[in-house]
Design an enzyme around this catalytic site. Sequence first.
Site, short mmCIF file in Angstrom:
data_model
loop_
_atom_site.label_atom_id
_atom_site.label_comp_id
_atom_site.label_asym_id
_atom_site.label_seq_id
_atom_site.Cartn_x
_atom_site.Cartn_y
_atom_site.Cartn_z
N SER A 178 -35.24 -31.15 19.15
CA SER A 178 -34.58 -31.48 17.88
C SER A 178 -35.46 -32.30 16.96
O SER A 178 -36.02 -33.32 17.37
CB SER A 178 -33.29 -32.26 18.20
OG SER A 178 -32.92 -33.06 17.09
N GLY A 179 -35.55 -31.88 15.71
CA GLY A 179 -36.32 -32.65 14.72
C GLY A 179 -35.68 -34.00 14.47
O GLY A 179 -36.39 -35.01 14.35
N LEU A 180 -34.36 -34.02 14.41
CA LEU A 180 -33.67 -35.29 14.20
C LEU A 180 -33.97 -36.26 15.34
O LEU A 180 -34.32 -37.43 15.12
CB LEU A 180 -32.15 -35.04 14.09
CG LEU A 180 -31.27 -36.30 14.08
CD1 LEU A 180 -31.56 -37.15 12.84
CD2 LEU A 180 -29.79 -35.94 14.15
N ASP A 224 -35.72 -38.17 9.51
CA ASP A 224 -35.80 -36.71 9.69
C ASP A 224 -36.18 -36.07 8.35
O ASP A 224 -35.47 -35.21 7.83
CB ASP A 224 -34.43 -36.21 10.20
CG ASP A 224 -34.47 -34.75 10.63
OD1 ASP A 224 -35.58 -34.19 10.76
OD2 ASP A 224 -33.38 -34.17 10.82
N ASP A 266 -37.34 -27.11 16.94
CA ASP A 266 -36.80 -27.23 15.60
C ASP A 266 -38.00 -27.34 14.66
O ASP A 266 -38.63 -28.39 14.56
CB ASP A 266 -35.92 -28.49 15.54
CG ASP A 266 -35.39 -28.77 14.15
OD1 ASP A 266 -35.70 -27.99 13.21
OD2 ASP A 266 -34.66 -29.77 14.01
N ASP A 281 -38.13 -27.23 11.44
CA ASP A 281 -37.81 -27.62 10.07
C ASP A 281 -38.06 -26.43 9.11
O ASP A 281 -37.56 -25.35 9.36
CB ASP A 281 -38.60 -28.88 9.66
CG ASP A 281 -38.14 -30.11 10.43
OD1 ASP A 281 -37.02 -30.07 11.00
OD2 ASP A 281 -38.88 -31.09 10.49
N GLU A 314 -35.77 -23.31 8.94
CA GLU A 314 -34.59 -23.32 8.06
C GLU A 314 -35.01 -23.03 6.62
O GLU A 314 -36.11 -23.40 6.20
CB GLU A 314 -33.86 -24.67 8.18
CG GLU A 314 -34.70 -25.88 7.80
CD GLU A 314 -34.16 -27.19 8.39
OE1 GLU A 314 -34.10 -27.31 9.63
OE2 GLU A 314 -33.81 -28.09 7.60
N LYS A 330 -38.26 -31.56 4.22
CA LYS A 330 -36.83 -31.31 4.40
C LYS A 330 -36.05 -32.62 4.51
O LYS A 330 -36.62 -33.72 4.67
CB LYS A 330 -36.58 -30.43 5.64
CG LYS A 330 -37.17 -30.90 6.95
CD LYS A 330 -36.46 -32.09 7.62
CE LYS A 330 -35.02 -31.88 7.93
NZ LYS A 330 -34.82 -31.17 9.20
N ASN A 386 -32.36 -33.95 6.54
CA ASN A 386 -31.38 -33.51 7.53
C ASN A 386 -30.17 -32.89 6.84
O ASN A 386 -29.70 -33.36 5.81
CB ASN A 386 -30.94 -34.68 8.41
CG ASN A 386 -30.05 -34.21 9.55
OD1 ASN A 386 -28.84 -34.07 9.37
ND2 ASN A 386 -30.65 -33.93 10.69
N SER A 387 -29.66 -31.81 7.44
CA SER A 387 -28.58 -31.04 6.80
C SER A 387 -27.29 -31.81 6.61
O SER A 387 -26.45 -31.44 5.79
CB SER A 387 -28.29 -29.80 7.66
OG SER A 387 -29.46 -29.03 7.79
N ARG A 439 -32.92 -19.99 10.34
CA ARG A 439 -31.73 -20.84 10.21
C ARG A 439 -31.25 -20.80 8.77
O ARG A 439 -32.00 -21.08 7.83
CB ARG A 439 -32.10 -22.26 10.63
CG ARG A 439 -31.11 -23.32 10.22
CD ARG A 439 -31.40 -24.58 11.00
NE ARG A 439 -30.91 -25.77 10.34
CZ ARG A 439 -31.07 -26.99 10.82
NH1 ARG A 439 -31.76 -27.17 11.95
NH2 ARG A 439 -30.59 -28.02 10.18
N HIS A 461 -25.69 -22.38 10.33
CA HIS A 461 -25.36 -23.79 10.48
C HIS A 461 -24.17 -24.16 9.59
O HIS A 461 -23.97 -23.55 8.53
CB HIS A 461 -26.57 -24.65 10.11
CG HIS A 461 -26.55 -26.01 10.78
ND1 HIS A 461 -25.64 -26.38 11.73
CD2 HIS A 461 -27.37 -27.09 10.62
CE1 HIS A 461 -25.87 -27.61 12.13
NE2 HIS A 461 -26.92 -28.07 11.47
C1 SPV Z 1 -31.84 -31.15 14.61
O1 SPV Z 1 -31.37 -31.35 15.72
O2 SPV Z 1 -32.80 -31.77 14.14
C2 SPV Z 1 -31.26 -30.13 13.76
C3 SPV Z 1 -29.87 -29.85 13.89
O3 SPV Z 1 -31.97 -29.60 12.94
S1 SPV Z 1 -29.06 -30.75 12.70
O4 SPV Z 1 -29.35 -32.12 12.88
O5 SPV Z 1 -27.69 -30.40 12.86
O6 SPV Z 1 -29.56 -30.31 11.39
MG MG Z 2 -33.61 -30.60 12.51
#
Ligand code: SPV
Ligand code: MG
Length: 552
Positions: free
Chosen positions: A55-57, A67, A94, A96, A123, A129, A131-132, A167, A198
Site C-alpha cells: 500500500s502506498g498509504l 501519501d 500500489d 500510484d 490509478e 497524487k 490519497n483518494s 485503477r 475504487h
Molecule cells: C493505498 O492503500 O495506498 C491505496 C488504497 O491506494 S486507498 O488508500 O484506499 O486509496
Molecule cells: Mg495508494
Amino acid sequence: MHSTKVENAAAQSLTKAARLRAMLKSDELEFILEAHNGLSAKIVEEAGFKGIWASGLSISAALGVRDNNEASWTQVIDVLEFMSDASTVPILMDGDTGFGNFNNMRRLVRKLEQRDIAGVAIEDKLFPKTNSFIGEAQPLADVDEFCGKIKAGKDSQSDDDFSIIARVEALIAGWGLGEALRRSEAYRKAGADAILIHSKKADANEILAFAKEWADRSPLVIVPTMYYRTPTDAYREASISLAIWANHNLRTAITAMRNTSREIYENQSLVSVEDRVVTVADVFTLQDNDELKRAEQRYLPKTRDKGSAIVLAASRGATLGPLTEDRPKCMIDVRGKPLLLRMVETFNSGGIRKVTVVRGYRKEMVDIPGIHTVDNDDYADTGEVRSLIQAKNAIKADTLVAYGDILFGSTVLSDLSNAQHDVTLVVDPDWRHEAYRDADRAVDLVICETPYTRRFLDRGERVSVNRIGQDVRPDQATGEWIGLLRMSERGAELLREALNASDEEDADRTLRLPDLVQRLIDAGADVGAVYLTEPWLDVDNAIDLATARNMV
Ligand code: SPV
Ligand code: MG
C-alpha cells in the site's frame, strides 16, 4: 486437507507473478492484505494470505511522510525489495499514478520485475497524487494518456504473467457510473489485466452496481476500506476477483505502538506491557535466526576446541625466601603481573580459555580473574600428583598440565596441539647450556628416541620419550622437561586411571608428576615430546626471578 496441500505445493512451483495472475483469474473471491515493510509482509504471509498489497498509504505513513509521492519511487521500491525478500507470496504494488508519464511507467515495471514483484496497480489521477480519501473531485488523468501508460507498461514487462491493474477513480471523483465504465473499458482494451474500481462510500452500492454492468469483462478488484460493513459474501455474489484489505496492519501497528509508548512513558517501567508484547524470541523466529545457525554450521570453519589447562600451583616456593612469605610462588610479581597471570594470558592467547589452578599455600592470595580453582590443602606434605588428583574432573582430551612457576611463549601451544601422542611433553634440548642456571638444581631430564637436531625446525617430527625423571643421567639425557604437557583423549583416560591408582590409601603421597608419566611409559602409553627452542624459564630462586623480569 490433502487436496489443499497438493494445491499449495503446486502453487509454490509457480512464479509469484503467475500466482497473482491465477488469483485474478480464479472463480473464487481472493484476498490480499496490506504490508508496508519486510516484517509486516512476513506477518501477512504467516497469517495465511496468498498475496500482499504494498500500500502506498501504508508505506508512506510508515516512512513518516504523506501519501503524496513524497517518498521517491526508488525509495518505495527499496521497501518493496525488503518485502519481496521477506515473503514468498506474490506482492501487488500500489503504483500510484506510475510516478510520471508512460516513460516512467516503463522503467517502473522493469524495476518491479527485477525485484520479483508480481504486479502493479496504477490509478488514473495526476502526479503527484493525493490519497483518494482526501478532498473532493480530484482531477483525473486524460483517458488516452492513461491508456498509453498501460500499454507502455505492458510492452515493458518481460514476464507475461506480470499484472498491470488499472485503477478507476471516476466514482470517487464524482463522475458517475457511466464515466467509470467508459474508462474501465478503455483501460481493458489498452491491455489492463484487471480493473480496480475504487469507492469511498460507506456502502458498496456503487461498487456492486458497477460490477453488475461490468459483467465479468475482466477481473475486478475492490478496496472495501470505507464500505467495510458490507458482508464479504456480497462481493462473491458480484463476482469480484480480489478484495484488498488495504491498510489494516499499519493502523493496528499505530494503535499498538501508541498504547505501549504511552504506558511505558507514564509508568517509567516495562512491567505492565511485558505480557502484551511478543517475546524477543518471537522476534528472532520472525527473523529466521535458525536458518543463520544452520548456515553457519555449513559455511563457517569449525572452531576447534583448543582445550583447557590445569596449573599446579600449590607449593610455596620456599627457596625464594621472603618473597613467598605472604603469597605462593605463582603469585610473585614479574614486572607488574603475577607469574600465574602471565601464564593464564599465554594460555588465553593460544585459545585456551578454561584454566583450573590447584591452590595450596596461601591459597587466598591466588586471585586471577576467570580461573577455576581447586585446593590441595595437604600441599606441604604431598607431591604434584596429589595436587593433580584434586583437579581430576578437569582432565579431558586436549588438557594441558603446567607447573605454576614457569614462563613460556604461546607458540609452543600450537606445536603441542598438533602432537599426536597420548601424552606430549615439552622438552628443552638446550638444557645444559644455560650458563646462568644453578648447576645443582633438580631437573626432570628425559631420554627421547630421537635427539634434537636442526631438522626439528620444520616441526611435525614424532619424538617418543623413553624415560623421564630426576634420576636420568645428564650424559644420557636428550633434554629437560619444562613442566608442561598435553594429553590426548586416550592420554586423559590413561592419566585418570593412573591418578585413581595412586589415590589409594597406601600410595606414595609425595609422588611427582614425572614419576606418574614414567609409570605411563612403563605401561606402554605413547608418551612423546615436542622440542622447545625458544626461551622459557622456571622460577626457583632470585636469579631466575631476575631473569624472568628481563624476559618479559
Ligand atoms: C493505498 O492503500 O495506498 C491505496 C488504497 O491506494 S486507498 O488508500 O484506499 O486509496
Ligand atoms: Mg495508494
